[in-house]
Design a protein around this motif. Structure first.
Motif, short mmCIF file in Angstrom:
data_model
loop_
_atom_site.label_atom_id
_atom_site.label_comp_id
_atom_site.label_asym_id
_atom_site.label_seq_id
_atom_site.Cartn_x
_atom_site.Cartn_y
_atom_site.Cartn_z
N LYS A 61 0.84 -1.20 0.00
CA LYS A 61 0.00 0.00 0.00
C LYS A 61 0.88 1.25 0.00
CE LYS A 61 -4.04 -2.05 2.23
NZ LYS A 61 -4.98 -1.99 3.38
N ALA A 62 0.51 2.18 -0.86
CA ALA A 62 1.30 3.41 -0.99
C ALA A 62 1.06 4.34 0.20
CB ALA A 62 0.93 4.13 -2.29
N HIS A 63 2.10 5.09 0.53
CA HIS A 63 2.02 6.15 1.54
C HIS A 63 1.54 5.63 2.90
CE1 HIS A 63 2.67 8.64 -1.92
NE2 HIS A 63 1.51 8.31 -2.45
N ARG A 64 1.97 4.42 3.23
CA ARG A 64 1.64 3.85 4.54
C ARG A 64 2.89 3.69 5.40
NH1 ARG A 64 -3.50 1.53 4.76
NH2 ARG A 64 -4.84 2.71 3.32
N GLY A 65 3.98 4.33 5.01
CA GLY A 65 5.18 4.31 5.82
C GLY A 65 6.11 3.15 5.59
N HIS A 66 5.86 2.33 4.55
CA HIS A 66 6.78 1.22 4.25
C HIS A 66 8.10 1.83 3.78
CE1 HIS A 66 8.65 -2.19 2.34
NE2 HIS A 66 7.71 -3.00 2.84
N PRO A 67 9.22 1.54 4.45
CA PRO A 67 10.48 2.24 4.13
C PRO A 67 10.92 2.11 2.68
CG PRO A 67 10.68 1.11 6.22
CD PRO A 67 9.38 0.66 5.62
N LEU A 68 10.81 0.91 2.10
CA LEU A 68 11.27 0.75 0.72
C LEU A 68 10.32 1.43 -0.26
CD1 LEU A 68 12.58 -2.94 0.66
CD2 LEU A 68 13.82 -0.82 1.14
N ASN A 69 9.02 1.31 -0.02
CA ASN A 69 8.07 1.99 -0.90
C ASN A 69 8.21 3.50 -0.80
OD1 ASN A 69 4.94 3.24 -0.79
ND2 ASN A 69 5.45 2.03 -2.60
N GLU A 70 8.43 4.01 0.40
CA GLU A 70 8.61 5.45 0.56
C GLU A 70 9.89 5.91 -0.15
OE1 GLU A 70 6.54 7.55 1.73
OE2 GLU A 70 5.08 6.17 2.60
N THR A 71 10.92 5.06 -0.13
CA THR A 71 12.16 5.40 -0.84
C THR A 71 11.92 5.51 -2.34
OG1 THR A 71 13.39 4.13 0.81
CG2 THR A 71 14.58 4.78 -1.18
N ALA A 72 11.28 4.49 -2.90
CA ALA A 72 11.03 4.49 -4.35
C ALA A 72 10.14 5.66 -4.74
CB ALA A 72 10.39 3.16 -4.76
N ASP A 73 9.13 5.95 -3.92
CA ASP A 73 8.24 7.07 -4.18
C ASP A 73 9.02 8.39 -4.18
OD1 ASP A 73 5.36 8.28 -4.17
OD2 ASP A 73 6.39 9.29 -2.52
N SER A 74 9.91 8.56 -3.22
CA SER A 74 10.70 9.80 -3.14
C SER A 74 11.65 9.92 -4.33
CB SER A 74 11.50 9.83 -1.84
OG SER A 74 10.64 9.85 -0.72
N LEU A 75 12.27 8.81 -4.72
CA LEU A 75 13.18 8.85 -5.87
C LEU A 75 12.44 9.22 -7.15
CD1 LEU A 75 15.34 5.66 -5.16
CD2 LEU A 75 16.07 8.05 -4.94
N ALA A 76 11.25 8.65 -7.34
CA ALA A 76 10.47 8.97 -8.54
C ALA A 76 10.08 10.45 -8.55
CB ALA A 76 9.23 8.09 -8.59
N SER A 77 9.69 10.97 -7.40
CA SER A 77 9.31 12.38 -7.31
C SER A 77 10.49 13.30 -7.58
CB SER A 77 8.71 12.66 -5.93
OG SER A 77 8.35 14.01 -5.80
N ILE A 78 11.65 12.97 -7.01
CA ILE A 78 12.85 13.78 -7.24
C ILE A 78 13.22 13.77 -8.72
CG2 ILE A 78 15.34 13.87 -6.83
CD1 ILE A 78 14.75 12.90 -3.96
#
Length: 303
Positions: free
Chosen positions: A249-266
């Motif tokens: 689930k997105a934006h639920r605080g999973h460290p790896l998912n949050e990392t990938a999400d941040s990298l894509a946004s950057i």
């Protein structure tokens, strides 16, 4: 014969030597004295004749045009044509000032696509299974994708689209799949976490039944040198029955998912403006991977 190779007809000295731009009204009046063909050729240097105040090349253009207009008023069409040819030649081949309106139109500057792949050696010996997460970010035809692996490898890519998405295309799903493609082209994993159920369905379908179907609106035609990116991904996935694709689930605080999400946004933001994307990304990867490995059982989140 170039205009300088013979004797010119009588000219008005003020017209011949003036380097000041003509008024638009004066320029149009002079064109009316020319034949249709010569008027069209002279029209191509209109900006240099009427607006380019400081450009030394356009001063030469205006001098040649002044002589041409004078020749036309004296009824010498041949000399007028030669002199207009001189004006056009200098306008096309001269070294205009950078802001000269008569200068060549520079192609729009396109920022080269950002693509970065790095590895944090602190977790190079991470225990198996290797868990990766991928994600995409899309806004107004600008896409960023990112991935991270639990052993410290990470990457991102951002670019502006070359045109509008095809009718019916879902750029977010296509971006999510491109993120997985980026991961599998530059790293590896045993488990891949994806937060898009639509993308997950394509990945599992390719894994079980081959390379069809493709996302709606995706252009699957090959390039001159290789198959389309998602076709290559489908082929690679079909050859990896051991690879697990899991939903997170997105934006639920999973460290790896949050990392990938941040990298894509950057990566997406870096495609349209300049900042130190790599330094910012590396700090985030460091922090999120530390949080992942500090858990009592990080692999339980990928089970």
């Amino acid at each position: 014969m170039r205009a300088s190779e013979g004797s010119a007809p009588p000219v008005n000295g003020a017209d011949a030597m003036s380097c000041m731009p003509l008024s638009l009204h004066r320029f149009d009046e002079e064109l009316r004295a020319l034949s249709t063909e010569l008027a069209a050729r002279a029209q191509s240097v209109r900006a240099g004749a009427t607006r380019a105040y400081g450009c030394h090349v356009c001063k030469v253009v205006r001098q040649a045009l002044g002589l041409a207009f004078t020749a036309a008023r004296h009824g010498d069409e041949e000399w007028a044509g030669l002199l207009i040819g001189e004006a056009v030649y200098y306008a096309e081949h001269g070294g205009h000032l950078a802001d000269c309106p008569q200068g060549p139109v520079a192609p729009p500057k396109r920022r080269p696509p950002l693509e970065v792949h790095r590895s944090l050696t602190e977790w190079a010996g991470a225990s198996l299974p290797l868990v990766a997460a991928t994600d995409a970010s899309w806004w107004k035809n600008v896409t960023g994708v990112g991935y991270v692996v639990s052993d410290g490898r990470w990457g991102m890519r951002g670019h502006k689209g070359s045109g509008r998405p095809l009718a019916g295309a879902d750029p977010v799903v296509i971006g999510e799949l491109h993120a997985v493609a980026l991961l599998l082209e530059h790293a590896d994993a045993d488990v891949v976490l994806v937060d898009s159920m639509a993308a997950l369905k394509f990945l599992r379908s390719w894994q079980s039944s081959g390379t069809a179907p493709m996302p709606c609106g995706y252009d699957a035609r090959p390039t001159a040198t290789e198959p389309a990116a998602l076709v290559r991904l489908a082929e690679r996935v079909a050859e990896r029955p051991d690879l697990r694709f899991e939903h997170v689930k997105a934006h639920r605080g999973h460290p790896l998912n949050e990392t990938a999400d941040s990298l894509a946004s950057i990566a997406r933001r870096r495609a349209t403006r300049r900042f130190d994307a790599v330094a910012r990304a590396e700090g985030l990867v460091q922090a999120f991977l530390a949080a992942w490995h500090d858990q009592d059982d990080p692999h339980a989140l990928a089970a």
